[in-house]
Write a protein that holds these residues in place. Structure first.
Motif, PDB file in Angstrom:
ATOM      1  N   LEU A 140       0.846  -1.195   0.000  1.00  0.00           N
ATOM      2  CA  LEU A 140       0.000   0.000   0.000  1.00  0.00           C
ATOM      3  C   LEU A 140       0.884   1.250   0.000  1.00  0.00           C
ATOM      4  O   LEU A 140       0.657   2.199  -0.769  1.00  0.00           O
ATOM      5  N   GLY A 141       1.911   1.247   0.852  1.00  0.00           N
ATOM      6  CA  GLY A 141       2.829   2.386   0.923  1.00  0.00           C
ATOM      7  C   GLY A 141       3.527   2.627  -0.407  1.00  0.00           C
ATOM      8  O   GLY A 141       3.669   3.767  -0.849  1.00  0.00           O
ATOM      9  N   CYS A 142       3.941   1.540  -1.060  1.00  0.00           N
ATOM     10  CA  CYS A 142       4.618   1.668  -2.355  1.00  0.00           C
ATOM     11  C   CYS A 142       3.687   2.312  -3.377  1.00  0.00           C
ATOM     12  O   CYS A 142       4.115   3.171  -4.158  1.00  0.00           O
ATOM     13  N   ALA A 143       2.423   1.867  -3.389  1.00  0.00           N
ATOM     14  CA  ALA A 143       1.471   2.424  -4.343  1.00  0.00           C
ATOM     15  C   ALA A 143       1.296   3.919  -4.092  1.00  0.00           C
ATOM     16  O   ALA A 143       1.332   4.729  -5.026  1.00  0.00           O
ATOM     17  N   LEU A 144       1.136   4.293  -2.818  1.00  0.00           N
ATOM     18  CA  LEU A 144       0.971   5.715  -2.500  1.00  0.00           C
ATOM     19  C   LEU A 144       2.224   6.502  -2.883  1.00  0.00           C
ATOM     20  O   LEU A 144       2.138   7.608  -3.420  1.00  0.00           O
ATOM     21  N   LEU A 145       3.392   5.911  -2.590  1.00  0.00           N
ATOM     22  CA  LEU A 145       4.658   6.574  -2.908  1.00  0.00           C
ATOM     23  C   LEU A 145       4.724   6.917  -4.394  1.00  0.00           C
ATOM     24  O   LEU A 145       5.012   8.056  -4.782  1.00  0.00           O
ATOM     25  N   PHE A 146       4.406   5.918  -5.231  1.00  0.00           N
ATOM     26  CA  PHE A 146       4.533   6.160  -6.667  1.00  0.00           C
ATOM     27  C   PHE A 146       3.443   7.118  -7.175  1.00  0.00           C
ATOM     28  O   PHE A 146       3.730   8.050  -7.930  1.00  0.00           O
ATOM     29  N   LEU A 147       2.203   6.885  -6.732  1.00  0.00           N
ATOM     30  CA  LEU A 147       1.127   7.777  -7.173  1.00  0.00           C
ATOM     31  C   LEU A 147       1.396   9.208  -6.711  1.00  0.00           C
ATOM     32  O   LEU A 147       1.148  10.173  -7.434  1.00  0.00           O
ATOM     33  N   GLY A 148       1.922   9.344  -5.485  1.00  0.00           N
ATOM     34  CA  GLY A 148       2.255  10.667  -4.961  1.00  0.00           C
ATOM     35  C   GLY A 148       3.313  11.351  -5.803  1.00  0.00           C
ATOM     36  O   GLY A 148       3.231  12.556  -6.071  1.00  0.00           O
ATOM     37  N   LEU A 149       4.320  10.562  -6.233  1.00  0.00           N
ATOM     38  CA  LEU A 149       5.364  11.154  -7.083  1.00  0.00           C
ATOM     39  C   LEU A 149       4.770  11.617  -8.404  1.00  0.00           C
ATOM     40  O   LEU A 149       5.108  12.691  -8.907  1.00  0.00           O
ATOM     41  N   LEU A 150       3.877  10.792  -8.960  1.00  0.00           N
ATOM     42  CA  LEU A 150       3.219  11.216 -10.203  1.00  0.00           C
ATOM     43  C   LEU A 150       2.456  12.509  -9.969  1.00  0.00           C
ATOM     44  O   LEU A 150       2.507  13.432 -10.782  1.00  0.00           O
ATOM     45  N   ALA A 151       1.744  12.571  -8.839  1.00  0.00           N
ATOM     46  CA  ALA A 151       0.979  13.785  -8.527  1.00  0.00           C
ATOM     47  C   ALA A 151       1.913  14.984  -8.386  1.00  0.00           C
ATOM     48  O   ALA A 151       1.610  16.079  -8.843  1.00  0.00           O
ATOM     49  N   CYS A 152       3.067  14.770  -7.748  1.00  0.00           N
ATOM     50  CA  CYS A 152       4.038  15.861  -7.559  1.00  0.00           C
ATOM     51  C   CYS A 152       4.484  16.436  -8.890  1.00  0.00           C
ATOM     52  O   CYS A 152       4.544  17.639  -9.076  1.00  0.00           O
ATOM     53  N   PHE A 153       4.854  15.524  -9.814  1.00  0.00           N
ATOM     54  CA  PHE A 153       5.532  16.003 -11.013  1.00  0.00           C
ATOM     55  C   PHE A 153       4.612  16.162 -12.211  1.00  0.00           C
ATOM     56  O   PHE A 153       4.905  16.912 -13.122  1.00  0.00           O
TER      57      PHE A 153
END
Lengths: 270, 453
Positions: B383-396
């Motif tokens: 779950l953390g990994c999914a949030l990490l990656f989606l969050g990075l996409l949201a950031c950039f």
């Protein structure tokens, strides 16, 4: 048929791309840039064919040993350079980026790396091989572009003082580096860390073992996290950012080469 | 304190500290005996052992830095969130900031004219571009707030939440995951501690490539509950078996040397040579009063530091069998017999005993090394990994954009347009938006101005 002739042809084309790229800073700019760009596309197509031939001949993903991986890394870098050229205009950075490609291709064609097809050990027989390695290397290709742009930024530092034209060019290097990190960091996170963890948990039964390869991927990731935080939150730019991007990529290189040759661990393929 | 814990400076310091510790953790070999460090790092061994750098990633030093990092991420996100939600709700009262650049002023006046003359068409145009639009009216003021890609605003917080969850998941894994190593030969069944079922290895095969290297190890296993087969599967590397919260992995293989079958050739007493097959530990009566005892078998014979026989590895590099012969319970023959080097056989015997024994064959059953693991932290980590990656996409890649226009009769309209990334592209976007503006909303005074530009 094997892929060596195709890779050799693409290597020669890439040398020409670099030379014509440098020529564009002296001779008629537009003409040489156009030639250089067309050659780059041609080289990319030939190298892609080489990758395809290798994949068919070996029956597995074209990145399971050093030779294959560096070839794939250089292919990814070419792809990223072409994307950047189309989207943002690399200007002066273009020929220097090709210097990196030429260096990688020289390594690929050198007899240092065994080129024979070896069958896959059981641990590598997984579709995660495709996902983990291709996304990681593509991410690292972006980081390589940031590395070259950052070196160019530092190199331009001495000559650009007081010259607004040169300063603008220098700022462009800084921007290229940032954009490359902004694309490379999420890809590296996904490919190296997330996919790596998922695969490790399937193949080895643990998603994280503090294996040297894992730790060095984490170190690489932390350097780029540092780059982004100092830049986006603390407003660092230019020289200090460039230095972090350079050290970050050196860490990535150490993860790729150094860990295999200097440290021992689970991740003993590439 | 909270301010310190949530500060970016602490984050930078911690990032650098974790980098330094991680580098050290790969330079110092991990998990060796204290003697190892005293031998190879005589000068540093004291420091290494007192800071527990021999298992650095589980040392109090590393864990406390990691814990501080966790707090830092947590407090940083908590401190950012209220401001971001406030930004999302939009300003309650909008006051002009003034001093906007020229380019802003043109856009500002065009958009506020549009809002004044034909608010519906502006709203429609913005919504078509996927803006979230709302209009607030208070104190005679009319405020339009248009926002796009709102989750982009929370990119960093999503990334940080992902990291927090990964670290917590990792902690749970480290504390509560269980691993049981199983070595099963074909047909063997083991009960799993704490489980109501047992595991049976039905068949174990190794496939090879033409060049002799291993292609796959396959363990065909059955899950048994009260002697009933509940599930059957072939476990391979990369293909674990999941059953009732446990995962079974193919980890290794080897020979069960304790159950080796040994064939000895025996000559002596004038009789012809004969073969004899025995298990380790088994006795055989050669003739009345003369008993042969196969005491031990070692696959890779060597003498250890105390000159005691030991096995260098689990591979059959130097197989040796320890054989004793007794005559009326009195040992008359005792010695190690070597498979590859019979000339080196080390035997003590009574001189008048006419007996030649040699090691002809050995065969040990193959075992499959399986690992049964349960890891309650696993799902949190994913779950953390999914949030990490989606969050990075949201950031950039999700560029939060916000347009605020305030109108008040008799006063100059106020305007702000802001995007997290790439303000220039955002303005170009807004200028393109103006192209769909109905003619009625174009202030005739400015019409010409726009065209001569």
């Amino acid at each position: 048929m094997n892929e060596f002739p195709l890779l050799l042809i693409s290597f020669i084309i890439y040398i020409l791309v670099m030379l014509s790229g440098f020529a564009s800073s002296f001779g008629s700019k537009a003409k040489w840039s156009r030639i250089s760009y067309s050659l780059a596309i041609a080289g990319f197509i030939v190298q892609s064919a080489g990758l395809l031939v290798r994949t068919i001949a070996s029956g597995h993903a074209p990145f399971t040993n050093m030779y294959e991986s560096i070839n794939f890394l250089s292919w990814s870098c070419v792809l990223v350079i072409i994307i950047f050229q189309r989207k943002f205009r690399l200007e002066k950075a273009w020929p220097y980026l090709w210097l990196l490609i030429v260096a990688l291709m020289a390594l690929v064609s050198s007899p240092l790396l065994p080129k024979n097809v070896t069958p896959l050990v059981p641990a590598l027989q997984s579709y995660w091989l495709w996902l983990h390695v291709s996304v990681t290397l593509l991410g690292e290709a972006f980081l390589a572009v940031a590395f070259v742009a950052s070196i160019l930024y530092l190199a331009a530092g001495r000559s650009s003082a007081g010259n607004s034209e040169a300063q603008k060019k220098q700022e462009n290097y800084d921007l290229i580096a940032y954009r490359a990190v902004a694309a490379g960091f999420p890809l590296f996170t996904l490919g190296a860390l997330v996919f790596g963890m998922i695969w490790a948990s399937q193949a080895w039964g643990r998603y994280w073992s503090w294996d040297p390869k894992e730790v060095w991927s984490l170190i690489t990731w932390l350097f780029y996290a540092l780059y982004l935080h100092t830049r986006l939150v603390m407003g660092w730019k230019g020289k200090r950012s460039a230095l972090i991007a350079i050290i970050g990529f050196l860490a990535a290189l150490f993860t790729f080469f150094g860990v295999n040759y200097l440290l021992s661990g689970l991740h003993s393929y590439v | 304190m909270i301010k310190f814990l949530s500060s970016i400076r602490l984050a930078i310091v911690l990032l650098i500290l974790i980098i330094i510790l991680s580098v050290i953790g790969t330079l110092i070999p991990q998990g060796e005996q204290p003697g190892f460090y005293q031998n190879y790092f005589p000068r540093w061994s004291g420091l290494i052992l007192s800071l527990q750098l021999d298992h650095l990633f589980r040392s109090p030093l590393f864990l406390s830095v990691a814990f501080l990092f966790l707090l830092n991420i947590l407090f940083c996100s908590l401190r950012q969130l209220p401001a971001k939600f406030k930004q999302l709700r939009g300003p309650i009262k909008f006051t002009p900031t003034g001093g906007q650049p020229v380019r802003d002023r043109k856009l500002a006046s065009d958009l506020s004219d549009w809002l004044m003359v034909s608010p519906d068409s502006l709203l429609r145009a913005l919504r078509e571009k996927h803006y979230n639009v709302k209009i607030k009216e208070a104190n005679g003021q009319k405020i339009l707030i248009a926002q796009k890609d709102r989750s982009g605003l929370f990119g960093p917080e999503i990334v940080h939440l992902g990291l927090i969850i990964i670290i917590i998941g990792g902690l749970i894994s480290a504390l509560f995951s269980q691993r049981i190593e199983l070595a099963l030969t074909e047909g063997q069944t083991v009960d799993l501690p704490g489980q109501s079922f047992s595991l049976r290895l039905d068949q174990f095969t190794t496939d090879y490539y033409p060049d002799g290297s291993v292609k796959s190890w396959k363990s065909m296993v059955s899950i048994l509950e009260k002697d009933q087969v509940k599930k059957q599967k072939t476990v391979e590397v990369n293909h674990p078996l999941k059953y009732d919260g446990l995962n079974f992995f193919q980890m290794s293989y080897g020979f069960d040397w304790d159950r080796t079958k040994v064939e000895l050739e025996i000559k002596g007493g004038g009789s012809t040579a004969r073969g004899l097959t025995l298990n380790v530990g088994e006795k055989f009566q050669l003739e009345p009063g003369l008993t042969l005892n196969l005491l031990d078998f070692i696959p890779d014979f060597e003498l250890d530091e105390g000159s005691r026989p030991a096995s260098r590895s689990a591979e059959a590099n130097n197989p040796a069998a320890l054989v004793e012969v007794t005559k009326d319970r009195r040992p008359v023959y005792l010695g190690w017999l070597f498979y590859y080097h019979p000339e080196l056989n080390q035997v003590q015997r009574e001189p008048d005993l006419e007996l030649e024994i040699s090691l002809k064959k050995f065969e040990a059953p193959l075992f499959s090394g399986l690992e049964a693991a349960s890891d309650p932290g696993l799902n949190l980590v994913w779950l953390g990994c999914a949030l990490l990656f989606l969050g990075l996409l949201a950031c950039f890649y999700l560029n939060y954009r916000q347009i605020v226009i305030g109108l008040k009769p008799g006063e100059k309209p106020v305007f702000s347009a802001h995007s997290r990334h790439n303000q220039t592209t955002f303005y170009q976007e807004l200028e393109r938006l103006l192209e769909v503006r109905p003619d009625s909303a174009i202030n005739s005074d400015r019409k010409n101005e726009g065209k001569t530009k």
